[in-house]
Scaffold this active site. Sequence first.
Site, PDB file in Angstrom:
ATOM      1  N   HIS A   1      37.254  29.953  37.221  1.00  0.00           N
ATOM      2  CA  HIS A   1      37.844  29.676  36.098  1.00  0.00           C
ATOM      3  C   HIS A   1      39.164  29.154  36.078  1.00  0.00           C
ATOM      4  O   HIS A   1      40.013  29.262  36.751  1.00  0.00           O
ATOM      5  CB  HIS A   1      37.744  31.069  35.477  1.00  0.00           C
ATOM      6  CG  HIS A   1      38.843  32.336  35.954  1.00  0.00           C
ATOM      7  ND1 HIS A   1      40.363  32.405  35.362  1.00  0.00           N
ATOM      8  CD2 HIS A   1      38.711  33.067  37.029  1.00  0.00           C
ATOM      9  CE1 HIS A   1      40.535  33.344  36.210  1.00  0.00           C
ATOM     10  NE2 HIS A   1      39.937  33.628  37.041  1.00  0.00           N
TER      11      HIS A   1
ATOM     12  N   ASP B   1      45.118  32.257  40.575  1.00  0.00           N
ATOM     13  CA  ASP B   1      44.114  32.831  40.122  1.00  0.00           C
ATOM     14  C   ASP B   1      43.835  32.290  38.845  1.00  0.00           C
ATOM     15  O   ASP B   1      44.511  32.436  37.707  1.00  0.00           O
ATOM     16  CB  ASP B   1      44.336  34.348  40.153  1.00  0.00           C
ATOM     17  CG  ASP B   1      43.226  34.907  39.350  1.00  0.00           C
ATOM     18  OD1 ASP B   1      42.322  34.696  38.903  1.00  0.00           O
ATOM     19  OD2 ASP B   1      43.580  36.243  38.719  1.00  0.00           O
TER      20      ASP B   1
ATOM     21  N   GLU C   1      37.394  34.166  31.288  1.00  0.00           N
ATOM     22  CA  GLU C   1      37.171  34.980  32.621  1.00  0.00           C
ATOM     23  C   GLU C   1      38.255  36.229  32.349  1.00  0.00           C
ATOM     24  O   GLU C   1      37.918  37.316  32.556  1.00  0.00           O
ATOM     25  CB  GLU C   1      37.545  34.265  33.823  1.00  0.00           C
ATOM     26  CG  GLU C   1      36.893  35.481  34.986  1.00  0.00           C
ATOM     27  CD  GLU C   1      37.976  36.218  35.697  1.00  0.00           C
ATOM     28  OE1 GLU C   1      37.806  37.061  36.230  1.00  0.00           O
ATOM     29  OE2 GLU C   1      39.283  35.970  35.256  1.00  0.00           O
ATOM     30  N   GLU C   2      39.696  35.782  32.079  1.00  0.00           N
ATOM     31  CA  GLU C   2      40.715  36.882  32.056  1.00  0.00           C
ATOM     32  C   GLU C   2      40.477  37.781  31.049  1.00  0.00           C
ATOM     33  O   GLU C   2      41.085  39.133  31.145  1.00  0.00           O
ATOM     34  CB  GLU C   2      42.079  36.168  32.020  1.00  0.00           C
ATOM     35  CG  GLU C   2      42.351  35.279  32.967  1.00  0.00           C
ATOM     36  CD  GLU C   2      42.717  36.140  34.308  1.00  0.00           C
ATOM     37  OE1 GLU C   2      42.670  37.345  34.465  1.00  0.00           O
ATOM     38  OE2 GLU C   2      43.199  35.343  35.455  1.00  0.00           O
TER      39      GLU C   2
ATOM     40  N   ASP D   1      36.853  33.095  43.225  1.00  0.00           N
ATOM     41  CA  ASP D   1      37.823  33.322  42.518  1.00  0.00           C
ATOM     42  C   ASP D   1      39.046  33.745  43.439  1.00  0.00           C
ATOM     43  O   ASP D   1      39.469  32.850  44.101  1.00  0.00           O
ATOM     44  CB  ASP D   1      37.499  34.775  41.750  1.00  0.00           C
ATOM     45  CG  ASP D   1      38.233  34.987  40.344  1.00  0.00           C
ATOM     46  OD1 ASP D   1      39.625  34.610  40.666  1.00  0.00           O
ATOM     47  OD2 ASP D   1      37.768  35.424  39.467  1.00  0.00           O
TER      48      ASP D   1
ATOM     49  N   HIS E   1      48.418  38.037  39.989  1.00  0.00           N
ATOM     50  CA  HIS E   1      49.014  38.072  38.321  1.00  0.00           C
ATOM     51  C   HIS E   1      50.473  38.255  38.308  1.00  0.00           C
ATOM     52  O   HIS E   1      50.998  38.444  37.183  1.00  0.00           O
ATOM     53  CB  HIS E   1      48.190  39.388  37.721  1.00  0.00           C
ATOM     54  CG  HIS E   1      46.995  39.011  37.236  1.00  0.00           C
ATOM     55  ND1 HIS E   1      46.341  39.911  36.305  1.00  0.00           N
ATOM     56  CD2 HIS E   1      45.996  38.292  37.438  1.00  0.00           C
ATOM     57  CE1 HIS E   1      45.054  39.442  36.047  1.00  0.00           C
ATOM     58  NE2 HIS E   1      44.975  38.292  36.860  1.00  0.00           N
TER      59      HIS E   1
END
Length: 343
Positions: free
Chosen positions: A68, A185, A219-220, A239, A319
């Site tokens: 993603h 990510d 995706e998030e 991922d 994150h």
Amino acid sequence: MKLPREYFCKVLKEILAIDSPTGFTKRVTAKLEEYVKELGYPYYFTNKGNLIVEMSGKSDKNIGISTHVDTLGLAVRGFSSDGTLTFIRVGGAILPTLDGEYCRIYTRDGKVYTGTILSNAPAIHVHDEAQKMERKAENMHIRLDEEVKSDEDVKKLGILAGDFICYDTKTVITDNGFIKSRFLDDKLSAAISIAMLKYLKNEAITPSHNVKFLFSTYEELGHGLAHLPEGISEILAVDMGCIGTDLTCTEYDVSICAADSTGPYDYDFTSRLIELAKTAEISYAVDIYPHYGSDVSAARNAGHDVIGGLIGPGLSASHGMERSHIKACESTFELLYAYLTSP
């Protein structure tokens, strides 16, 4: 078989430089489209903006490789009387890591304003709470780099509620192979997929099965692959691998995820990935991620009759201010290649 490192790093830097929080991804998918066109693969976009790249294989079986390109971000919530902005999170950003970060605000009429993300007690010489105020959305604001003194001044700039706020990635690739950036990510794995497309094209390698490379854009928020192209029976999400408490993955491994917050991945599929890693002598780790979900999770939850697995390069501080190493990218590339070419 080896990761084309120079090309991979070029792609990674270019896509990391493009702001693409969930819901604001057209510029980054347009960049991916450039790479795919240059390589000569057939492709198309779904209604929601996912890029699907197709490659014919040696059998009639159809498999999917998902990554993603949507990232975390913020969005304008409202306007304060002093000319600052309030905001909401888009995805799961760790807000304490954003205190003091520079940002860009994109308006719907194409303007881009700059600013800084700050707590509501930003000055040690003024605010008693400067060091101990909790960093959460209601205690933070955006300071615009404009001469604004009221909410009306801000509105005159054309800024609206819902405008996206994007913050700097601070991307650095060190000489000894560390890759430091926000949003690794999952742009790290997206760059690995593009590098794989280039490698297979350059070496004239046909995969064992028909492959659709799925670059998803939601995706998030948990619904990136809630819709799948017809015929796909198996999805491998590429991922990230988590690093931390009770986990064995490092920044130098490819992670094989056995289960996440939505439950176990397909047992036989995961076992096959482990065997492929063993046979090829790839540096790997097998872990469970209790706070994690993927595009495979989205596809399964939407009711698709697919089996799924998950791999990805080991990633520190997910994150937040993320970091990995080129060795993890190479290991992920090697396992992905082994999967694509295995019977």
